[in-house]
Design a protein around this motif. Structure first.
Motif, PDB file in Angstrom:
ATOM      1  N   ASP A  18       0.836  -1.196   0.000  1.00  0.00           N
ATOM      2  CA  ASP A  18       0.000   0.000   0.000  1.00  0.00           C
ATOM      3  C   ASP A  18       0.875   1.252   0.000  1.00  0.00           C
ATOM      4  OD1 ASP A  18      -2.382  -1.452   0.109  1.00  0.00           O
ATOM      5  OD2 ASP A  18      -2.393  -1.464   2.299  1.00  0.00           O
ATOM      6  N   THR A  19       0.340   2.340  -0.541  1.00  0.00           N
ATOM      7  CA  THR A  19       1.047   3.618  -0.487  1.00  0.00           C
ATOM      8  C   THR A  19       0.879   4.220   0.908  1.00  0.00           C
ATOM      9  OG1 THR A  19      -0.865   4.934  -1.147  1.00  0.00           O
ATOM     10  CG2 THR A  19       0.539   4.058  -2.930  1.00  0.00           C
ATOM     11  N   GLU A  20       1.666   5.246   1.224  1.00  0.00           N
ATOM     12  CA  GLU A  20       1.534   5.914   2.516  1.00  0.00           C
ATOM     13  C   GLU A  20       0.142   6.517   2.674  1.00  0.00           C
ATOM     14  OE1 GLU A  20       4.641   8.528   3.788  1.00  0.00           O
ATOM     15  OE2 GLU A  20       6.222   7.092   3.287  1.00  0.00           O
ATOM     16  N   ALA A  21      -0.414   7.050   1.594  1.00  0.00           N
ATOM     17  CA  ALA A  21      -1.767   7.617   1.654  1.00  0.00           C
ATOM     18  C   ALA A  21      -2.802   6.539   1.963  1.00  0.00           C
ATOM     19  CB  ALA A  21      -2.099   8.309   0.335  1.00  0.00           C
ATOM     20  N   GLU A  22      -2.665   5.368   1.369  1.00  0.00           N
ATOM     21  CA  GLU A  22      -3.600   4.271   1.635  1.00  0.00           C
ATOM     22  C   GLU A  22      -3.494   3.786   3.078  1.00  0.00           C
ATOM     23  OE1 GLU A  22      -3.915   2.205  -2.776  1.00  0.00           O
ATOM     24  OE2 GLU A  22      -2.147   1.800  -1.530  1.00  0.00           O
ATOM     25  N   VAL A  23      -2.262   3.689   3.575  1.00  0.00           N
ATOM     26  CA  VAL A  23      -2.057   3.266   4.958  1.00  0.00           C
ATOM     27  C   VAL A  23      -2.686   4.280   5.909  1.00  0.00           C
ATOM     28  CG1 VAL A  23      -0.300   2.874   6.736  1.00  0.00           C
ATOM     29  CG2 VAL A  23      -0.018   1.880   4.469  1.00  0.00           C
ATOM     30  N   SER A  24      -2.504   5.555   5.644  1.00  0.00           N
ATOM     31  CA  SER A  24      -3.093   6.600   6.483  1.00  0.00           C
ATOM     32  C   SER A  24      -4.612   6.540   6.436  1.00  0.00           C
ATOM     33  CB  SER A  24      -2.614   7.983   6.034  1.00  0.00           C
ATOM     34  OG  SER A  24      -1.237   8.113   6.285  1.00  0.00           O
ATOM     35  N   ARG A  25      -5.187   6.330   5.255  1.00  0.00           N
ATOM     36  CA  ARG A  25      -6.635   6.224   5.111  1.00  0.00           C
ATOM     37  C   ARG A  25      -7.168   5.047   5.914  1.00  0.00           C
ATOM     38  NH1 ARG A  25      -9.321   2.858   2.457  1.00  0.00           N
ATOM     39  NH2 ARG A  25      -7.645   2.308   1.046  1.00  0.00           N
ATOM     40  N   ARG A  26      -6.484   3.913   5.842  1.00  0.00           N
ATOM     41  CA  ARG A  26      -6.908   2.732   6.596  1.00  0.00           C
ATOM     42  C   ARG A  26      -6.826   2.982   8.103  1.00  0.00           C
ATOM     43  NH1 ARG A  26      -3.564  -2.070   4.688  1.00  0.00           N
ATOM     44  NH2 ARG A  26      -4.849  -3.143   6.216  1.00  0.00           N
ATOM     45  N   ALA A  27      -5.802   3.735   8.547  1.00  0.00           N
ATOM     46  CA  ALA A  27      -5.673   4.064   9.968  1.00  0.00           C
ATOM     47  C   ALA A  27      -6.829   4.946  10.428  1.00  0.00           C
ATOM     48  CB  ALA A  27      -4.332   4.750  10.232  1.00  0.00           C
ATOM     49  N   ILE A  28      -7.192   5.914   9.619  1.00  0.00           N
ATOM     50  CA  ILE A  28      -8.321   6.785   9.950  1.00  0.00           C
ATOM     51  C   ILE A  28      -9.612   5.971  10.011  1.00  0.00           C
ATOM     52  CG2 ILE A  28      -9.755   8.693   9.101  1.00  0.00           C
ATOM     53  CD1 ILE A  28      -7.073   9.900   8.000  1.00  0.00           C
ATOM     54  N   GLU A  29      -9.798   5.084   9.058  1.00  0.00           N
ATOM     55  CA  GLU A  29     -10.985   4.232   9.056  1.00  0.00           C
ATOM     56  C   GLU A  29     -11.041   3.361  10.313  1.00  0.00           C
ATOM     57  OE1 GLU A  29     -10.714   2.091   5.366  1.00  0.00           O
ATOM     58  OE2 GLU A  29     -11.502   3.774   4.203  1.00  0.00           O
ATOM     59  N   HIS A  30      -9.893   2.818  10.732  1.00  0.00           N
ATOM     60  CA  HIS A  30      -9.859   2.005  11.941  1.00  0.00           C
ATOM     61  C   HIS A  30     -10.258   2.839  13.158  1.00  0.00           C
ATOM     62  CE1 HIS A  30      -8.737  -1.193  14.682  1.00  0.00           C
ATOM     63  NE2 HIS A  30      -8.012  -0.323  15.370  1.00  0.00           N
ATOM     64  N   PHE A  31      -9.736   4.051  13.245  1.00  0.00           N
ATOM     65  CA  PHE A  31     -10.087   4.934  14.348  1.00  0.00           C
ATOM     66  C   PHE A  31     -11.583   5.254  14.352  1.00  0.00           C
ATOM     67  CE2 PHE A  31     -11.033   9.273  15.683  1.00  0.00           C
ATOM     68  CZ  PHE A  31     -10.756   9.172  17.034  1.00  0.00           C
ATOM     69  N   VAL A  32     -12.125   5.601  13.200  1.00  0.00           N
ATOM     70  CA  VAL A  32     -13.543   5.966  13.112  1.00  0.00           C
ATOM     71  C   VAL A  32     -14.431   4.775  13.501  1.00  0.00           C
ATOM     72  CG1 VAL A  32     -15.390   6.615  11.497  1.00  0.00           C
ATOM     73  CG2 VAL A  32     -13.194   7.812  11.432  1.00  0.00           C
ATOM     74  N   GLU A  33     -14.063   3.587  13.047  1.00  0.00           N
ATOM     75  CA  GLU A  33     -14.871   2.398  13.326  1.00  0.00           C
ATOM     76  C   GLU A  33     -14.769   1.944  14.781  1.00  0.00           C
ATOM     77  OE1 GLU A  33     -13.635  -0.569  10.515  1.00  0.00           O
ATOM     78  OE2 GLU A  33     -14.401   0.574   8.808  1.00  0.00           O
ATOM     79  N   THR A  34     -13.597   2.100  15.399  1.00  0.00           N
ATOM     80  CA  THR A  34     -13.379   1.515  16.724  1.00  0.00           C
ATOM     81  C   THR A  34     -13.177   2.539  17.836  1.00  0.00           C
ATOM     82  OG1 THR A  34     -10.974   1.425  16.447  1.00  0.00           O
ATOM     83  CG2 THR A  34     -12.241  -0.502  15.689  1.00  0.00           C
ATOM     84  N   GLY A  35     -12.728   3.750  17.497  1.00  0.00           N
ATOM     85  CA  GLY A  35     -12.369   4.737  18.508  1.00  0.00           C
ATOM     86  C   GLY A  35     -11.002   4.471  19.125  1.00  0.00           C
ATOM     87  N   HIS A  36     -10.279   3.479  18.592  1.00  0.00           N
ATOM     88  CA  HIS A  36      -8.955   3.132  19.113  1.00  0.00           C
ATOM     89  C   HIS A  36      -7.910   4.152  18.671  1.00  0.00           C
ATOM     90  CE1 HIS A  36      -9.931  -1.464  19.409  1.00  0.00           C
ATOM     91  NE2 HIS A  36     -10.661  -0.737  20.229  1.00  0.00           N
TER      92      HIS A  36
END
Length: 51
Positions: A18-36
């Motif tokens: 994955d690109t750095e942008a994709e990794v960052s997007r996935r991290a944001i999605e994880h935070f939004v979904e879990t609050g972690h």
């Protein structure tokens, strides 16, 4: 680049293709979904210690 969760075993890495942008997007999605809390490092993610 590695992004990893401080509360569970989730992580994303550019080493997986994955690109750095994709990794960052996935991290944001994880935070939004879990609050972690998600942190990042240029090194492999730390070992999670289980209590």
């Amino acid at each position: 680049m590695n992004k990893y969760c401080l509360e569970c075993h989730w992580y994303a890495s550019t080493a997986e293709g994955d690109t750095e942008a994709e990794v960052s997007r996935r991290a944001i999605e994880h935070f939004v979904e879990t609050g972690h809390t998600v942190d990042s490092a240029r090194l492999p993610p730390p070992v999670m210690l289980e209590k």
